[in-house]
Design an enzyme around this catalytic site. Structure first.
Site, PDB file in Angstrom:
ATOM      1  N   LYS A   4       0.853  -1.190   0.000  1.00  0.00           N
ATOM      2  CA  LYS A   4       0.000   0.000   0.000  1.00  0.00           C
ATOM      3  C   LYS A   4       0.888   1.239   0.000  1.00  0.00           C
ATOM      4  O   LYS A   4       1.788   1.368   0.847  1.00  0.00           O
ATOM      5  CB  LYS A   4      -0.823  -0.016   1.285  1.00  0.00           C
ATOM      6  CG  LYS A   4      -2.288   0.188   1.082  1.00  0.00           C
ATOM      7  CD  LYS A   4      -2.959   0.014   2.437  1.00  0.00           C
ATOM      8  CE  LYS A   4      -4.365   0.471   2.405  1.00  0.00           C
ATOM      9  NZ  LYS A   4      -4.960   0.422   3.741  1.00  0.00           N
TER      10      LYS A   4
HETATM   11  C1  E4P Z   1      -8.390   1.131   3.798  1.00  0.00           C
HETATM   12  O1  E4P Z   1      -7.584   0.360   3.328  1.00  0.00           O
HETATM   13  C2  E4P Z   1      -8.269   1.753   5.127  1.00  0.00           C
HETATM   14  O2  E4P Z   1      -7.601   0.854   5.977  1.00  0.00           O
HETATM   15  C3  E4P Z   1      -9.571   2.023   5.802  1.00  0.00           C
HETATM   16  O3  E4P Z   1     -10.669   1.651   5.016  1.00  0.00           O
HETATM   17  C4  E4P Z   1      -9.664   3.339   6.475  1.00  0.00           C
HETATM   18  O4  E4P Z   1     -10.940   3.484   7.031  1.00  0.00           O
HETATM   19  P1  E4P Z   1     -11.288   4.550   8.161  1.00  0.00           P
HETATM   20  O5  E4P Z   1     -11.640   5.840   7.496  1.00  0.00           O
HETATM   21  O6  E4P Z   1     -12.494   3.962   8.853  1.00  0.00           O
HETATM   22  O7  E4P Z   1     -10.106   4.658   9.057  1.00  0.00           O
END
Ligand code: E4P
Length: 217
Positions: free
Chosen positions: A83
Site C-alpha cells: 500500500k
Molecule cells: C483502507 O484500506 C483503510 O484501511 C480504511 O478503510 C480506512 O478506514 P477509516 O476511514 O475507517 O479509518
C-alpha cells in the site's frame, strides 16, 4: 464484488474467514498500532490466515525508501499487496514496483484526478475513502461512480477498492456504483446479514415445523 476485511483483529478475522467468503484483507498503520502485536509476527499471522491479497502500507516519505520498504514487505508473504500513499513519491514508487510485478494499492484517494493518476502509475488497486468523504459532506459513492466511468472509458485495469466503509449501505451502494472490492470492518461485515423479516420468518418456520411433528434426520 470481492469482500476484503479491513482489520488487524486476528480473532475477528478468523471468525469471519471461516464463512469462506472473504477474498482478502487490508491493514493500515493505525490498525497495526491498534493490534499491539509485533509487526512482522502480525503480518505473518494475517497472511497465513487470509490466502487472498493482504495490503500492508509503507511509511516512508520518499520514493526511494518506499521502494525499499515495498520490496521488503513483498518478501514477507506471497500474498502481500504493497500500500502506497497518494503522493507524487507514492506514484513514482508505484510505477517502479509495478514494473517488477509487485502489486500496489494506492491509498487515501479522495478525487477522480487522483484515481486517474493511480491507474496511470500501474496500481493494481486504488482505494477511495468513502466514509471520510461523507464526514466532509461529500458524496463518497458518487466518487466511486465517477472513477468507474473513467476507468471504463479507457479500459484501465486498476481495481476500485471501496475503503473507509462505515455502514451496510456503503457496501450495497459501492456494489451498485461498480466497485470491484469493498474492504469492510468486521463490525460492519456482521451487519450485512441482518434483516428483521429474516429473523421473524425463521421463528415462524421453526415454530410451525415443531408443531408438525415431522423430522428430516
Ligand atoms: C483502507 O484500506 C483503510 O484501511 C480504511 O478503510 C480506512 O478506514 P477509516 O476511514 O475507517 O479509518
Amino acid at each position: 464484488m470481492q469482500f476484503f476485511l479491513d482489520s488487524t483483529d486476528l480473532e475477528e478475522i478468523k471468525r469471519l474467514n471461516s464463512l469462506g467468503i472473504i477474498d482478502g484483507l487490508t491493514t493500515n498503520p493505525s490498525l497495526i498500532y491498534k493490534s499491539k502485536t509485533p509487526f512482522k509476527l502480525l503480518i505473518k499471522k494475517l497472511c497465513d490466515e487470509i490466502l487472498g491479497p493482504v495490503s500492508v502500507e509503507t511509511v516512508a516519505e520518499n520514493s526511494k525508501q518506499m521502494i525499499k520498504e515495498g520490496i521488503k514487505l513483498s518478501k514477507m508473504a506471497k500474498n502481500i499487496v504493497v500500500k502506497l500513499p497518494m503522493t507524487w513519491e507514492g506514484l513514482k514508487a508505484c510505477r517502479e514496483l509495478s514494473m517488477i510485478d509487485i502489486k500496489i494499492n494506492i491509498t487515501l484517494c479522495f478525487s477522480t484526478s487522483q484515481a486517474l493518476l493511480a491507474a496511470k502509475a500501474g496500481a493494481t488497486y486504488v482505494s477511495p475513502f468513502i466514509g471520510r468523504l461523507d464526514d466532509e459532506n461529500i458524496d463518497g459513492i458518487e466518487l466511486i461512480r465517477q472513477i468507474k466511468k473513467i476507468y471504463n472509458n479507457y479500459s484501465y485495469s486498476t481495481k476500485i477498492l471501496a475503503a473507509s466503509i462505515r455502514t451496510k449501505n456503503h457496501v450495497t451502494q459501492s456494489a451498485l456504483a461498480g466497485a470491484d472490492v469493498a474492504t469492510i470492518p468486521p463490525k460492519v461485515f456482521s451487519t450485512l446479514i441482518s434483516h428483521n423479516q429474516t429473523d421473524r420468518g425463521l421463528e415462524i418456520f421453526n415454530s410451525d415445523w415443531a408443531k408438525s411433528g415431522q423430522k428430516i434426520l
